[in-house]
Design an enzyme around this catalytic site. Structure first.
Site, PDB file in Angstrom:
ATOM      1  N   CYS A  16       0.848  -1.193   0.000  1.00  0.00           N
ATOM      2  CA  CYS A  16       0.000   0.000   0.000  1.00  0.00           C
ATOM      3  C   CYS A  16       0.885   1.245   0.000  1.00  0.00           C
ATOM      4  O   CYS A  16       2.115   1.159   0.047  1.00  0.00           O
ATOM      5  CB  CYS A  16      -0.928   0.015   1.213  1.00  0.00           C
ATOM      6  SG  CYS A  16      -0.030   0.079   2.783  1.00  0.00           S
ATOM      7  N   CYS A  19       3.618   1.755   2.598  1.00  0.00           N
ATOM      8  CA  CYS A  19       4.900   1.071   2.365  1.00  0.00           C
ATOM      9  C   CYS A  19       5.832   1.958   1.540  1.00  0.00           C
ATOM     10  O   CYS A  19       6.995   2.182   1.900  1.00  0.00           O
ATOM     11  CB  CYS A  19       4.675  -0.251   1.629  1.00  0.00           C
ATOM     12  SG  CYS A  19       3.634  -1.427   2.501  1.00  0.00           S
ATOM     13  N   CYS A  83      43.299 -23.450 -11.649  1.00  0.00           N
ATOM     14  CA  CYS A  83      43.470 -23.795 -10.234  1.00  0.00           C
ATOM     15  C   CYS A  83      42.553 -22.925  -9.381  1.00  0.00           C
ATOM     16  O   CYS A  83      41.829 -22.072  -9.891  1.00  0.00           O
ATOM     17  CB  CYS A  83      44.925 -23.612  -9.806  1.00  0.00           C
ATOM     18  SG  CYS A  83      45.470 -21.897  -9.830  1.00  0.00           S
ATOM     19  N   CYS A  86      42.498 -19.115  -9.698  1.00  0.00           N
ATOM     20  CA  CYS A  86      41.698 -18.546 -10.792  1.00  0.00           C
ATOM     21  C   CYS A  86      40.250 -18.335 -10.347  1.00  0.00           C
ATOM     22  O   CYS A  86      39.695 -17.238 -10.492  1.00  0.00           O
ATOM     23  CB  CYS A  86      41.716 -19.472 -12.011  1.00  0.00           C
ATOM     24  SG  CYS A  86      43.347 -19.824 -12.669  1.00  0.00           S
ATOM     25  N   ASP A 495       6.717 -34.272  11.963  1.00  0.00           N
ATOM     26  CA  ASP A 495       5.273 -34.029  11.967  1.00  0.00           C
ATOM     27  C   ASP A 495       4.581 -35.394  11.875  1.00  0.00           C
ATOM     28  O   ASP A 495       5.147 -36.336  11.323  1.00  0.00           O
ATOM     29  CB  ASP A 495       4.904 -33.150  10.764  1.00  0.00           C
ATOM     30  CG  ASP A 495       3.411 -32.952  10.646  1.00  0.00           C
ATOM     31  OD1 ASP A 495       2.806 -32.524  11.631  1.00  0.00           O
ATOM     32  OD2 ASP A 495       2.862 -33.246   9.570  1.00  0.00           O
ATOM     33  N   ASP A 690       5.307 -32.106   5.794  1.00  0.00           N
ATOM     34  CA  ASP A 690       4.795 -32.196   4.427  1.00  0.00           C
ATOM     35  C   ASP A 690       3.700 -31.189   4.108  1.00  0.00           C
ATOM     36  O   ASP A 690       3.288 -31.073   2.968  1.00  0.00           O
ATOM     37  CB  ASP A 690       4.253 -33.608   4.160  1.00  0.00           C
ATOM     38  CG  ASP A 690       2.931 -33.858   4.882  1.00  0.00           C
ATOM     39  OD1 ASP A 690       2.780 -33.340   6.009  1.00  0.00           O
ATOM     40  OD2 ASP A 690       2.066 -34.548   4.311  1.00  0.00           O
ATOM     41  N   ASP A 694       3.449 -26.689   8.069  1.00  0.00           N
ATOM     42  CA  ASP A 694       4.791 -27.056   8.536  1.00  0.00           C
ATOM     43  C   ASP A 694       5.855 -26.066   8.057  1.00  0.00           C
ATOM     44  O   ASP A 694       6.982 -26.082   8.562  1.00  0.00           O
ATOM     45  CB  ASP A 694       5.175 -28.459   8.031  1.00  0.00           C
ATOM     46  CG  ASP A 694       4.297 -29.544   8.620  1.00  0.00           C
ATOM     47  OD1 ASP A 694       3.952 -29.422   9.806  1.00  0.00           O
ATOM     48  OD2 ASP A 694       3.966 -30.502   7.903  1.00  0.00           O
TER      49      ASP A 694
END
EC number: 7.2.2.8
Length: 802
Positions: A16, A19, A83, A86, A495, A690, A694
């Site tokens: 809004c 903000c 190497c 680099c 869970d 899951d 969670d």
């Protein structure tokens, strides 16, 4: 403001005008800053004095207020890195560029991943900056066959190695003369013969080292090319000096070191070839995932079946898949039924029955029926594409354990050059005063034995192979950081619903006849309650025919009441039966109590006001859940269960699987707080879940583990995704992490130990330059080879006391 600069930032999270006003006000409080924030375009335009501020300061200010600044990510292919010095230099330079939020460069994959602010810079500028450092860079083309490109580069390395070896072999024989007093033809000792063989090796085959050294030194850096170029040039040009003296008659026995320079270059090329070949094997897991994709799809156009390339399939297209063919993209079945082998996704070898309206996953195998499907996700949005993306990101990411090696790599080459120079001075002034050759040999040995490559390869190769091996087993780490963090876990919180249990209630116990079950299922079939669905499915499995209800009434908190074919049906708890004057025999009452204590939902059934049966429904525990938790306990890991269910139900499930700690009656929004409590006790906590509810706990935990059968929100919030729902993959994930970190530590110990021991030995003159060069060439090979052992890693967790 006399000296001003303007920048525009894309802001995320504004909802809004309050903000945008807040951000604008905060930015304008900074000295010599004029900012305007537009809510509609979600952009901030900032004028500022570059002598006082930079863009990162504005970004930090916006982020501190709780908003985000949009970033874009680009992946770049980089060639020419030899190497760790680099990759460290490129990474450091990219991170210093205006507009770059974060850049990581991976020596093993030869790629860079850069997060940048599009208003400040772009991918072309990043490529140009890398090219100015002396390396070739291009934006990664995901449609390009990376495997064939790497195979061509490997073939080119082999050809150069063979040519170099053919030219160097006669010179190598001179070393055996010195070592074993062998007799060889006089031609081999002829200075001109040695010069003719060594020169093309030095300046044609070895030209890459000069180019690399020049580009690095020109940009104020130093890498392995500098060490090789300086070391071999010292041996070569000293031999030229001795040869000129021989031609002038100043000496009859020139001390030539052509064999040293040529053999060194050959050995280093040999090491680089072995290293490249070994590194190509680290990406096998990704190649195997890519090979799972179907190449074509059978599309239905105007009633005709037409085969088209996979990349031409669009969302909404109607596709036909026949038995034995791969499902081309993710979609939904609209006609037909079949069984599909989803083992590539879930690890479960038993085919899954699929009917109309069921979803199917691209790259899974259609076993025995022709189906017509609608494409719902194609290209980079399919499940397999997302898996490949996660694996790619994990393999190109950095683990925190790599930081020390990165810091040392940045200073390594200048320090080695300094040690070599000091070695030369000490030898020529103190050890063998005034004698040039021993001082030269010792300093060359120091230059060529030092190996920054092993330091740079120690961590990323192990991360690549370890995450690839885990992915083959259905475990997706989202980055090297999470591989490292997982091995520290000492507490796992699970869970209950959908994680420990299957998340689908089923009938576990039934006492009654088929007529009672038929009436019960008919009464329940119009209910939307998940327990009702379980009862209906149970009746269908018994092949009972369901009729229609005449009347139906839910009795809140107690059960249901229905009329079917003049039969009055009551289904519910003790209270419902008591209210209808139906008495319970003692054995029925005892059964009811037993089921309830076991965490099941038990219901009494009465037909025409006479008790005729009892049925129990429960969410059953997943296969192997008990075994998985036992393995975690054997590894010394504490396991707890977190659930919103009541304590009796939770403890019944916990008892079945062997969990001691139960946290029950928890609201979804309280789960993250429970994780925080455990962390406050000094525990390293992994959360396994899951569901959408969670997600906050997954984010709060030290490691969030999402079950792949769960919601996209949970998977997005997690650090590790377990494909399918097999809990046995959780101890396997922890073991994979421990094995990978153990492998990294072995590599780092070897890389540091090799240099710490090798450089002083070379400085003491105890190693001939060619021996030092061979050791250097093989050191990085040994690191990659050790990492490749993870490919054979058996993900079988060990006991803590084992």
């Amino acid at each position: 403001m006399a000296n001003t600069k303007k920048t525009t930032l894309d802001i995320t999270g504004m909802t809004c005008a309050a903000c945008s006003n807040r951000i604008e006000k905060k930015l304008n409080k900074l000295d010599d800053v004029n900012a305007q924030v537009n809510l509609t375009t979600e952009k901030a335009t900032v004028e500022y004095n570059p002598d006082q501020h930079d863009v990162q300061e504005f970004i930090n200010t916006i982020q501190h207020l709780g908003y985000g600044v949009a970033v874009e990510t680009v992946e770049l292919d980089i060639t020419g890195m030899t190497c760790a010095a680099c990759s460290s230099r490129i990474e450091k330079v990219l991170n210093k560029m205006d507009g770059v939020q974060n850049a990581t460069v991976n020596l093993t994959t030869e790629q860079a991943k850069v997060d940048y602010y599009p208003e400040e810079t772009d991918a072309d500028k990043l490529v140009t900056r890398i090219q100015k450092l002396g390396y070739d860079a291009s934006i990664k083309d995901n449609n390009k066959d990376q495997t064939s490109r790497k195979a061509e580069a490997l073939q080119h390395k082999l050809i150069k190695l063979i040519i170099s070896a053919v030219l160097s072999l006669p010179l190598l024989m001179l070393m055996f003369v010195h070592l074993f007093n062998m007799h060889i033809p006089a031609l081999f000792t002829n200075p001109w013969f040695q010069f003719i063989l060594a020169t093309p090796v030095q300046f044609i085959i070895g030209w890459q080292f000069y180019v690399g050294a020049y580009k690095n030194l020109r940009n104020g850096g130093a890498n392995m090319d500098v060490l090789v170029a300086v070391g071999t040039s010292a041996a070569y040009f000293y031999s030229i000096y001795e040869m000129v003296r021989w031609l002038n008659g100043s000496t009859t026995q020139p001390h030539l070191y052509f064999e040293t320079s040529a053999v060194l270059i050959t050995l280093i090329l040999f090491g680089k070839y072995l290293e490249a070949r070994a590194k190509s094997q680290t990406t096998n897991a990704l190649g195997e995932l890519l090979s799972l994709q179907a190449k074509e799809a059978r599309i239905l156009k105007d009633g005709n079946e037409v085969m088209i390339p996979l990349n031409e399939v669009h969302v909404g297209d109607t596709l036909i898949v026949k038995p034995g063919e791969k499902i081309p993209v993710d979609g939904k079945i609209i006609k037909g039924m079949t069984a599909i082998d989803e083992s590539m996704l879930t690890g479960e070898s038993i085919p899954v029955e699929k009917n109309v309206d069921d979803t199917v996953i691209g790259s899974t195998m259609n076993k025995n029926g022709t189906i017509t499907m609608t494409a719902t996700k194609v290209g980079g949005d399919t499940a397999l594409a997302n898996i490949i993306k996660v694996v790619e990101e994990a393999q190109s990411s950095k683990a925190p354990i790599q930081r020390l090696a990165d810091i040392i790599s940045g200073y390594f080459v200048p320090i080695v050059v300094g040690i070599a120079l000091l070695t030369f001075i000490v030898w020529i002034t103190l050890v063998t005063p005034g004698t040039f050759e021993p001082a030269l040999v010792a300093s060359i040995s120091v230059l060529v034995i030092a190996c920054p490559c092993a330091l740079g390869l120690a961590t990323p190769t192990s991360i690549m192979v370890g995450t690839g091996r885990a992915a083959e087993n259905g475990i997706l780490f989202k980055g090297g950081e999470f591989v490292e963090r997982t091995h520290q876990i000492d507490t796992i919180v699970l869970d209950k619903t959908g994680t420990i249990t299957n998340g689908r209630p089923v009938v576990t116990d039934y006492h009654g006849d088929n007529q009672t079950l038929q009436l019960l299922a008919t009464a329940e079939k119009d209910s939307e309650h998940p327990l009702a669905e379980a009862i209906v499915n149970y009746a269908k499995e018994k092949q009972l025919t369901l009729t229609e209800t005449t009347t139906f009434k839910a009795v809140p908190g107690h059960g249901i009441e229905a009329t079917i074919d003049h039969h009055h049906i009551l289904v519910g708890n003790r209270k419902l039966m008591a209210d209808n004057d139906i008495s319970l025999p003692k054995h029925i009452s005892d059964d009811l109590t037993y089921y309830e204590r076991d965490g099941k939902t038990a219901m009494l059934i009465a037909v025409n006001y006479s008790l005729t049966g009892i049925i129990a429904v429960a969410d059953t525990v997943k296969d192997h859940a008990k075994d998985a938790i036992k393995q975690l306990h054997d590894m010394g890991i504490e396991v707890a269960m977190l659930t919103g269910d009541n304590k009796n139900t939770a403890q019944a499930i916990a008892k079945q699987v062997g969990i001691d700690t139960v946290i029950a009656d928890i609201l979804p929004e309280e789960k993250a707080a429970q994780i925080a409590k455990l962390q406050q006790q000094g525990k390293k906590v992994a959360m396994v879940g899951d569901g959408v509810n969670d997600a906050p706990a997954l984010v709060k935990a030290d490691i969030g583990i999402a079950i792949g059968t769960g919601t996209e929100v949970a998977i997005e919030a997690a650090d590790i995704t377990i494909l399918g729902g097999d809990l046995m993959l959780i101890p396997k994930a922890i073991y994979a992490s421990k094995a990978t970190i153990r492998n990294i530590r072995q590599n780092l110990f070897w890389a540091f130990g090799y240099n710490i021991a090798g450089i002083p030995i070379a400085a003491l003159g105890l190693l001939a330059p060619w021996v030092a060069g061979a050791a250097m060439a093989l050191s990085s090979v040994s690191v990659v080879t050790n990492a490749l052992r993870l490919k054979k890693m058996r993900l079988e967790p060990r006991r803590k006391d084992a």
